[in-house]
Design a protein around this motif. Structure first.
Motif, PDB file in Angstrom:
ATOM      1  N   LEU A   1      12.784   1.246 -14.846  1.00 63.16           N
ATOM      2  CA  LEU A   1      12.983   0.692 -13.504  1.00 63.16           C
ATOM      3  C   LEU A   1      13.573  -0.719 -13.580  1.00 63.16           C
ATOM      4  O   LEU A   1      14.544  -1.046 -12.884  1.00 63.16           O
ATOM      5  CB  LEU A   1      11.654   0.647 -12.730  1.00 63.16           C
ATOM      6  CG  LEU A   1      11.013   1.986 -12.371  1.00 63.16           C
ATOM      7  CD1 LEU A   1       9.707   1.763 -11.625  1.00 63.16           C
ATOM      8  CD2 LEU A   1      11.945   2.823 -11.499  1.00 63.16           C
ATOM      9  N   PHE A   2      12.993  -1.540 -14.447  1.00 65.51           N
ATOM     10  CA  PHE A   2      13.467  -2.918 -14.570  1.00 65.51           C
ATOM     11  C   PHE A   2      14.864  -2.975 -15.187  1.00 65.51           C
ATOM     12  O   PHE A   2      15.736  -3.694 -14.701  1.00 65.51           O
ATOM     13  CB  PHE A   2      12.482  -3.762 -15.396  1.00 65.51           C
ATOM     14  CG  PHE A   2      11.353  -4.312 -14.581  1.00 65.51           C
ATOM     15  CD1 PHE A   2      11.522  -5.451 -13.801  1.00 65.51           C
ATOM     16  CD2 PHE A   2      10.133  -3.685 -14.553  1.00 65.51           C
ATOM     17  CE1 PHE A   2      10.492  -5.953 -13.028  1.00 65.51           C
ATOM     18  CE2 PHE A   2       9.091  -4.174 -13.780  1.00 65.51           C
ATOM     19  CZ  PHE A   2       9.267  -5.303 -13.018  1.00 65.51           C
ATOM     20  N   ALA A   3      15.053  -2.214 -16.284  1.00 61.48           N
ATOM     21  CA  ALA A   3      16.354  -2.246 -16.968  1.00 61.48           C
ATOM     22  C   ALA A   3      17.451  -1.708 -16.055  1.00 61.48           C
ATOM     23  O   ALA A   3      18.541  -2.274 -15.975  1.00 61.48           O
ATOM     24  CB  ALA A   3      16.287  -1.421 -18.252  1.00 61.48           C
ATOM     25  N   GLY A   4      17.151  -0.616 -15.340  1.00 62.71           N
ATOM     26  CA  GLY A   4      18.147  -0.022 -14.444  1.00 62.71           C
ATOM     27  C   GLY A   4      18.528  -0.955 -13.321  1.00 62.71           C
ATOM     28  O   GLY A   4      19.716  -1.174 -13.055  1.00 62.71           O
ATOM     29  N   SER A   5      17.529  -1.530 -12.653  1.00 69.49           N
ATOM     30  CA  SER A   5      17.857  -2.407 -11.523  1.00 69.49           C
ATOM     31  C   SER A   5      18.545  -3.682 -12.010  1.00 69.49           C
ATOM     32  O   SER A   5      19.459  -4.190 -11.344  1.00 69.49           O
ATOM     33  CB  SER A   5      16.612  -2.721 -10.689  1.00 69.49           C
ATOM     34  OG  SER A   5      15.554  -3.096 -11.516  1.00 69.49           O
ATOM     35  N   THR A   6      18.151  -4.186 -13.179  1.00 68.86           N
ATOM     36  CA  THR A   6      18.812  -5.383 -13.715  1.00 68.86           C
ATOM     37  C   THR A   6      20.274  -5.080 -14.047  1.00 68.86           C
ATOM     38  O   THR A   6      21.172  -5.868 -13.714  1.00 68.86           O
ATOM     39  CB  THR A   6      18.090  -5.875 -14.995  1.00 68.86           C
ATOM     40  OG1 THR A   6      16.720  -6.050 -14.702  1.00 68.86           O
ATOM     41  CG2 THR A   6      18.664  -7.190 -15.490  1.00 68.86           C
ATOM     42  N   ALA A   7      20.530  -3.917 -14.678  1.00 70.04           N
ATOM     43  CA  ALA A   7      21.909  -3.547 -15.034  1.00 70.04           C
ATOM     44  C   ALA A   7      22.772  -3.422 -13.785  1.00 70.04           C
ATOM     45  O   ALA A   7      23.920  -3.897 -13.749  1.00 70.04           O
ATOM     46  CB  ALA A   7      21.908  -2.238 -15.814  1.00 70.04           C
ATOM     47  N   ILE A   8      22.228  -2.811 -12.741  1.00 69.48           N
ATOM     48  CA  ILE A   8      22.991  -2.659 -11.492  1.00 69.48           C
ATOM     49  C   ILE A   8      23.321  -4.028 -10.902  1.00 69.48           C
ATOM     50  O   ILE A   8      24.456  -4.279 -10.473  1.00 69.48           O
ATOM     51  CB  ILE A   8      22.192  -1.802 -10.479  1.00 69.48           C
ATOM     52  CG1 ILE A   8      22.324  -0.336 -10.876  1.00 69.48           C
ATOM     53  CG2 ILE A   8      22.688  -2.017  -9.055  1.00 69.48           C
ATOM     54  CD1 ILE A   8      21.708   0.642  -9.928  1.00 69.48           C
ATOM     55  N   LEU A   9      22.333  -4.916 -10.883  1.00 74.20           N
ATOM     56  CA  LEU A   9      22.577  -6.254 -10.324  1.00 74.20           C
ATOM     57  C   LEU A   9      23.650  -6.999 -11.128  1.00 74.20           C
ATOM     58  O   LEU A   9      24.542  -7.635 -10.557  1.00 74.20           O
ATOM     59  CB  LEU A   9      21.270  -7.065 -10.335  1.00 74.20           C
ATOM     60  CG  LEU A   9      20.266  -6.703  -9.240  1.00 74.20           C
ATOM     61  CD1 LEU A   9      18.995  -7.507  -9.415  1.00 74.20           C
ATOM     62  CD2 LEU A   9      20.854  -6.963  -7.854  1.00 74.20           C
ATOM     63  N   ILE A  10      23.573  -6.897 -12.463  1.00 77.53           N
ATOM     64  CA  ILE A  10      24.554  -7.598 -13.306  1.00 77.53           C
ATOM     65  C   ILE A  10      25.966  -7.051 -13.050  1.00 77.53           C
ATOM     66  O   ILE A  10      26.919  -7.816 -12.888  1.00 77.53           O
ATOM     67  CB  ILE A  10      24.173  -7.481 -14.804  1.00 77.53           C
ATOM     68  CG1 ILE A  10      22.896  -8.268 -15.076  1.00 77.53           C
ATOM     69  CG2 ILE A  10      25.301  -8.022 -15.684  1.00 77.53           C
ATOM     70  CD1 ILE A  10      22.354  -8.105 -16.482  1.00 77.53           C
ATOM     71  N   ILE A  11      26.079  -5.705 -12.989  1.00 79.02           N
ATOM     72  CA  ILE A  11      27.399  -5.111 -12.727  1.00 79.02           C
ATOM     73  C   ILE A  11      27.920  -5.578 -11.364  1.00 79.02           C
ATOM     74  O   ILE A  11      29.082  -5.964 -11.219  1.00 79.02           O
ATOM     75  CB  ILE A  11      27.328  -3.564 -12.768  1.00 79.02           C
ATOM     76  CG1 ILE A  11      27.020  -3.080 -14.190  1.00 79.02           C
ATOM     77  CG2 ILE A  11      28.644  -2.944 -12.298  1.00 79.02           C
ATOM     78  CD1 ILE A  11      26.696  -1.605 -14.291  1.00 79.02           C
ATOM     79  N   ALA A  12      27.039  -5.543 -10.352  1.00 83.66           N
ATOM     80  CA  ALA A  12      27.450  -5.934  -8.998  1.00 83.66           C
ATOM     81  C   ALA A  12      27.956  -7.376  -8.983  1.00 83.66           C
ATOM     82  O   ALA A  12      28.968  -7.679  -8.344  1.00 83.66           O
ATOM     83  CB  ALA A  12      26.278  -5.764  -8.034  1.00 83.66           C
TER      84      ALA A  12
ATOM     85  N   LEU B   1      27.896  -1.783 -19.560  1.00 81.56           N
ATOM     86  CA  LEU B   1      26.602  -1.730 -18.871  1.00 81.56           C
ATOM     87  C   LEU B   1      26.453  -0.444 -18.070  1.00 81.56           C
ATOM     88  O   LEU B   1      25.371   0.138 -18.009  1.00 81.56           O
ATOM     89  CB  LEU B   1      26.473  -2.931 -17.920  1.00 81.56           C
ATOM     90  CG  LEU B   1      25.809  -4.170 -18.490  1.00 81.56           C
ATOM     91  CD1 LEU B   1      25.866  -5.303 -17.480  1.00 81.56           C
ATOM     92  CD2 LEU B   1      24.353  -3.883 -18.841  1.00 81.56           C
ATOM     93  N   ALA B   2      27.573  -0.012 -17.463  1.00 76.38           N
ATOM     94  CA  ALA B   2      27.541   1.228 -16.683  1.00 76.38           C
ATOM     95  C   ALA B   2      27.217   2.424 -17.587  1.00 76.38           C
ATOM     96  O   ALA B   2      26.564   3.377 -17.163  1.00 76.38           O
ATOM     97  CB  ALA B   2      28.869   1.447 -15.965  1.00 76.38           C
ATOM     98  N   ILE B   3      27.683   2.356 -18.838  1.00 72.43           N
ATOM     99  CA  ILE B   3      27.375   3.427 -19.794  1.00 72.43           C
ATOM    100  C   ILE B   3      25.867   3.485 -20.048  1.00 72.43           C
ATOM    101  O   ILE B   3      25.253   4.550 -20.006  1.00 72.43           O
ATOM    102  CB  ILE B   3      28.145   3.208 -21.117  1.00 72.43           C
ATOM    103  CG1 ILE B   3      29.631   3.494 -20.895  1.00 72.43           C
ATOM    104  CG2 ILE B   3      27.586   4.089 -22.239  1.00 72.43           C
ATOM    105  CD1 ILE B   3      30.515   3.110 -22.061  1.00 72.43           C
ATOM    106  N   ILE B   4      25.281   2.311 -20.284  1.00 75.81           N
ATOM    107  CA  ILE B   4      23.823   2.251 -20.518  1.00 75.81           C
ATOM    108  C   ILE B   4      23.083   2.796 -19.296  1.00 75.81           C
ATOM    109  O   ILE B   4      22.135   3.576 -19.404  1.00 75.81           O
ATOM    110  CB  ILE B   4      23.367   0.790 -20.782  1.00 75.81           C
ATOM    111  CG1 ILE B   4      24.168   0.162 -21.926  1.00 75.81           C
ATOM    112  CG2 ILE B   4      21.865   0.724 -21.059  1.00 75.81           C
ATOM    113  CD1 ILE B   4      24.001   0.828 -23.248  1.00 75.81           C
ATOM    114  N   LEU B   5      23.554   2.366 -18.126  1.00 80.90           N
ATOM    115  CA  LEU B   5      22.931   2.797 -16.874  1.00 80.90           C
ATOM    116  C   LEU B   5      23.031   4.309 -16.709  1.00 80.90           C
ATOM    117  O   LEU B   5      22.078   4.965 -16.277  1.00 80.90           O
ATOM    118  CB  LEU B   5      23.644   2.087 -15.710  1.00 80.90           C
ATOM    119  CG  LEU B   5      22.914   1.960 -14.387  1.00 80.90           C
ATOM    120  CD1 LEU B   5      21.593   1.256 -14.552  1.00 80.90           C
ATOM    121  CD2 LEU B   5      23.790   1.215 -13.387  1.00 80.90           C
ATOM    122  N   SER B   6      24.195   4.855 -17.067  1.00 81.78           N
ATOM    123  CA  SER B   6      24.395   6.303 -16.951  1.00 81.78           C
ATOM    124  C   SER B   6      23.445   7.059 -17.867  1.00 81.78           C
ATOM    125  O   SER B   6      22.866   8.078 -17.480  1.00 81.78           O
ATOM    126  CB  SER B   6      25.831   6.682 -17.318  1.00 81.78           C
ATOM    127  OG  SER B   6      26.729   5.972 -16.536  1.00 81.78           O
TER     128      SER B   6
END
Lengths: 240, 74
Positions: free
Chosen positions: A74-85, A101-106
């Motif tokens: 949950l933390f890693a996913g939301s952090t990755a999304i915020l960083i990409i945004a 980062l999008a790869i990690i998120l995927s």
């Protein structure tokens, strides 16, 4: 200071901790490629436990691990999304660090979805629904993007047909469907020429396509092929 | 329907009735870590059916003697 807790550390924990420390030390002093050693220490025991090779935890420790993993995702996913945004604010393209980062998120998202569906519904039902939803979304996309060109719409719609066929097969002949899905995945790997890339950016794009398209095929195919007889749903006898 | 998942247990009581076993001794006999016994006794962790059965078999009691639902099912 009480240091008695150290004696409770498992051998696996000690080895993992040593690898993590060693990897970081070598990475910051010699070469970042040594981070692979850190990765082995940090994630190796988890992989070995999931494969059933390492059995150093009881049910309470495993539950704590699962809970930690869920919260971490949950933390890693939301952090990755915020960083990409924030990295790509004002742009509509994914490239460079944001693509990585999008790869990690995927990976995070796909593994989470597939694992939870598989645990909740069982392999066959999960694969059936994944393929059906995937095919449906693809079909809707084709219909919307080609609604003014009926011939090409019809032709492209045929590409989606195998997904519905495989979804149907996965309930009745799971191992055959699994083998076909694996072959389809390998075929697509070569069709999209994912093995060759002229630049770092293309490598990242290829990895992204591999994770979003090829990996789900290979994973679902393998899961079906490896289905144990007692896990198999007998659809034919149920008439469904 | 709301189903309660609060469970109390008499693990501590039976541990003392069984020759004042320490948490570590009980953990060793059952095949779990001491931390698991600590969490069970504190009510921080509800065991699996398998572990509950193993504990009950060890103390030679019924599972219901060791673990009880607290509160009312609504």
């Amino acid at each position: 200071m009480n240091i008695l807790w150290i004696k409770n550390l498992s051998r696996a924990g000690l080895i993992a901790g040593t690898l993590v420390f060693l990897g970081i030390l070598l990475a910051v002093t010699i070469d970042m490629r040594f981070l692979i050693i850190t990765g082995l220490g940090a994630f190796g025991p988890g992989f070995l436990r999931e494969l059933g090779i390492l059995r150093d935890q009881d049910e309470f420790a495993r539950l704590a691990n699962y809970r930690a993993g869920y919260i971490a995702s949950l933390f890693a996913g939301s952090t990755a999304i915020l960083i990409i945004a924030f990295l790509k604010a004002g742009s509509v393209d994914l490239e460079g660090e944001s693509l990585a980062l999008a790869i990690i998120l995927s990976i995070l998202w796909l593994v989470t979805v597939f694992t939870s569906l598989q645990k909740f519904w069982g392999i066959q039902k999960a694969v059936f629904r994944i393929l059906t939803v995937f095919g449906t979304f693809w079909l809707i996309f084709i219909l919307l993007s080609h609604f003014q060109e009926p011939v090409s719409m019809l032709m492209e719609s045929l590409v989606v047909l195998p997904f519905f066929l495989l979804a149907w097969m996965s309930r009745r002949w799971p191992r055959i469907a699994g083998a076909v899905i694996i072959v389809l995945g390998i075929f697509c790997f070569f069709l999209f020429r994912l093995y060759s890339a002229a630049s770092d950016e293309k490598i990242l794009v290829n990895i992204m396509v591999f994770i979003l398209f090829i990996c789900p095929l290979l994973v679902t195919g393998t899961a079906l092929v490896a289905l144990k007889p007692d896990e198999e749903e007998i659809i034919a006898n149920k008439g469904g | 329907m709301k189903v309660t998942t609060d469970i109390s247990n008499a693990l501590r009581k039976y541990r003392f009735l069984s020759g004042e076993l320490t948490q570590q001794e009980l953990a060793n006999k059952i095949g779990v870590s001491r931390q698991t016994i600590v969490a069970l006794e504190k009510g921080q962790y509800n065991p699996s059916v398998a572990l509950a059965l193993r504990l009950a078999a060890f103390f030679k009691v019924n599972v219901e003697d060791l673990f009880q639902l607290t509160g009312e099912d609504q």
